[in-house]
Design a protein around this motif. Sequence first.
Motif, PDB file in Angstrom:
ATOM      1  N   ASP A  61       0.833  -1.209   0.000  1.00  0.00           N
ATOM      2  CA  ASP A  61       0.000   0.000   0.000  1.00  0.00           C
ATOM      3  C   ASP A  61       0.869   1.262   0.000  1.00  0.00           C
ATOM      4  O   ASP A  61       0.939   1.990   0.986  1.00  0.00           O
ATOM      5  CB  ASP A  61      -0.905  -0.012   1.238  1.00  0.00           C
ATOM      6  N   PRO A  62       1.544   1.528  -1.118  1.00  0.00           N
ATOM      7  CA  PRO A  62       2.415   2.711  -1.166  1.00  0.00           C
ATOM      8  C   PRO A  62       1.667   4.020  -0.959  1.00  0.00           C
ATOM      9  O   PRO A  62       2.237   4.986  -0.449  1.00  0.00           O
ATOM     10  CB  PRO A  62       3.051   2.634  -2.559  1.00  0.00           C
ATOM     11  N   LYS A  63       0.387   4.045  -1.318  1.00  0.00           N
ATOM     12  CA  LYS A  63      -0.402   5.261  -1.102  1.00  0.00           C
ATOM     13  C   LYS A  63      -0.491   5.566   0.388  1.00  0.00           C
ATOM     14  O   LYS A  63      -0.321   6.717   0.810  1.00  0.00           O
ATOM     15  CB  LYS A  63      -1.790   5.102  -1.707  1.00  0.00           C
ATOM     16  N   LEU A  64      -0.755   4.549   1.200  1.00  0.00           N
ATOM     17  CA  LEU A  64      -0.841   4.749   2.645  1.00  0.00           C
ATOM     18  C   LEU A  64       0.521   5.145   3.214  1.00  0.00           C
ATOM     19  O   LEU A  64       0.611   6.031   4.075  1.00  0.00           O
ATOM     20  CB  LEU A  64      -1.350   3.482   3.333  1.00  0.00           C
ATOM     21  N   VAL A  65       1.585   4.509   2.736  1.00  0.00           N
ATOM     22  CA  VAL A  65       2.931   4.861   3.206  1.00  0.00           C
ATOM     23  C   VAL A  65       3.216   6.330   2.898  1.00  0.00           C
ATOM     24  O   VAL A  65       3.754   7.065   3.735  1.00  0.00           O
ATOM     25  CB  VAL A  65       3.999   3.956   2.571  1.00  0.00           C
ATOM     26  N   ALA A  66       2.843   6.773   1.704  1.00  0.00           N
ATOM     27  CA  ALA A  66       3.051   8.172   1.329  1.00  0.00           C
ATOM     28  C   ALA A  66       2.262   9.102   2.246  1.00  0.00           C
ATOM     29  O   ALA A  66       2.764  10.154   2.674  1.00  0.00           O
ATOM     30  CB  ALA A  66       2.650   8.391  -0.127  1.00  0.00           C
ATOM     31  N   GLU A  67       1.036   8.733   2.565  1.00  0.00           N
ATOM     32  CA  GLU A  67       0.226   9.549   3.468  1.00  0.00           C
ATOM     33  C   GLU A  67       0.857   9.612   4.854  1.00  0.00           C
ATOM     34  O   GLU A  67       0.876  10.673   5.490  1.00  0.00           O
ATOM     35  CB  GLU A  67      -1.191   8.973   3.554  1.00  0.00           C
ATOM     36  N   CYS A  68       1.358   8.480   5.331  1.00  0.00           N
ATOM     37  CA  CYS A  68       2.022   8.450   6.640  1.00  0.00           C
ATOM     38  C   CYS A  68       3.249   9.360   6.637  1.00  0.00           C
ATOM     39  O   CYS A  68       3.459  10.151   7.569  1.00  0.00           O
ATOM     40  CB  CYS A  68       2.429   7.024   6.984  1.00  0.00           C
ATOM     41  N   CYS A  69       4.051   9.239   5.589  1.00  0.00           N
ATOM     42  CA  CYS A  69       5.281  10.033   5.525  1.00  0.00           C
ATOM     43  C   CYS A  69       4.971  11.522   5.410  1.00  0.00           C
ATOM     44  O   CYS A  69       5.632  12.360   6.037  1.00  0.00           O
ATOM     45  CB  CYS A  69       6.142   9.572   4.355  1.00  0.00           C
ATOM     46  N   ALA A  70       3.964  11.868   4.616  1.00  0.00           N
ATOM     47  CA  ALA A  70       3.594  13.279   4.471  1.00  0.00           C
ATOM     48  C   ALA A  70       3.178  13.863   5.810  1.00  0.00           C
ATOM     49  O   ALA A  70       3.550  15.001   6.153  1.00  0.00           O
ATOM     50  CB  ALA A  70       2.468  13.419   3.447  1.00  0.00           C
ATOM     51  N   ALA A  71       2.414  13.102   6.583  1.00  0.00           N
ATOM     52  CA  ALA A  71       1.976  13.577   7.894  1.00  0.00           C
ATOM     53  C   ALA A  71       3.159  13.722   8.844  1.00  0.00           C
ATOM     54  O   ALA A  71       3.242  14.698   9.616  1.00  0.00           O
ATOM     55  CB  ALA A  71       0.942  12.607   8.478  1.00  0.00           C
ATOM     56  N   MET A  72       4.086  12.784   8.806  1.00  0.00           N
ATOM     57  CA  MET A  72       5.259  12.842   9.672  1.00  0.00           C
ATOM     58  C   MET A  72       6.149  14.032   9.309  1.00  0.00           C
ATOM     59  O   MET A  72       6.643  14.741  10.184  1.00  0.00           O
ATOM     60  CB  MET A  72       6.045  11.526   9.566  1.00  0.00           C
ATOM     61  N   ILE A  73       6.337  14.230   8.023  1.00  0.00           N
ATOM     62  CA  ILE A  73       7.189  15.340   7.562  1.00  0.00           C
ATOM     63  C   ILE A  73       6.585  16.678   7.971  1.00  0.00           C
ATOM     64  O   ILE A  73       7.291  17.596   8.406  1.00  0.00           O
ATOM     65  CB  ILE A  73       7.386  15.257   6.037  1.00  0.00           C
TER      66      ILE A  73
END
Length: 318
Positions: free
Chosen positions: A100-112
């Motif tokens: 689920d790269p979309k979810l990983v991207a969402e997680c990373c965006a929120a962390m950043i």
Amino acid sequence: MMDWTDRHCRYFHRLLSSRALLYTEMVTSPALVRGGALHLLRFSPEEQPVALQLGGSDPAELAEAACLGAEAGYAEINLNVGCPSDRVQSGTFGAVLMRDPKLVAECCAAMIKASPIEVTVKCRIGVDDQEPSDVLPEFIARVAGAGVSRFSIHARKAWLQGLSPKENRDIPPLDYDLVHQMKGLFPALHLSLNGGVTTLDEAVAALERGMDGVMIGRAAYHQPGDILMDADRVIFGEAALDRTREDVVRAMLPYIEQHIDGGGKLGQVTRHMLGLFAGQPGARHWKRHLSENAHKSDAGAHTVLDAIDKMHAARPVL
């Protein structure tokens, strides 16, 4: 490196190399945010630079955990998308997130967005029946689009069904060529090779071939004297630390005494030191003495010094 790279291990490893980036064990965002387990963030300033390795799949929760890590003083926040253990899968994080790269991207965006320090990702080349040459470029592109510029790539698939975590470290074949291809596809990203690297010569070869970094796990843990003690010179071009393996042991003694005075046990520290003399004359006696005695109620710094004496006594007289 769960159950391996705890704060005692990292303090010891920092005495061997001043430059290598050290990673914590994976800490889950639920444990920090919902469980309030802030003791998991404790570390000694002497360990720096240290990256906090997080596991999770909820963007808001990971963002809060990243903030906690930044406040604790870590140099980097790393999201683990590579661990294949059953307990990690059941929490919907680790290697299962490769699906689920979309979810990983969402997680990373929120962390950043939430964290003032850099957010990085550690991943696999794929899981189960995925075709790595198809999924890995898409994964990196999507997550990089969220703002991540540093990836550590374990050059093996993870088989989430059918292989144990231990088997997942050895059985899936390594595909270094694919990881190197990612550097060609994404030249602006900082990409590190992980998986199966056992010597500094192998690390140098990967760097000379174009990788930006190399992550070494098991070999650095089991043979720290061979890997970490020479890393500053071989990898970073700096003078090696002016100390022998025995100097490192003696430098650990004040830390050990402080730990025991605080109610800790000797074995909690020395279990990470068993491989320090790997390949050296008498190493078996060092390891045996600590393994057999560190758990005793009266074990302390003297036990470590006794282990050195046992090692010397076993060495041939030339």
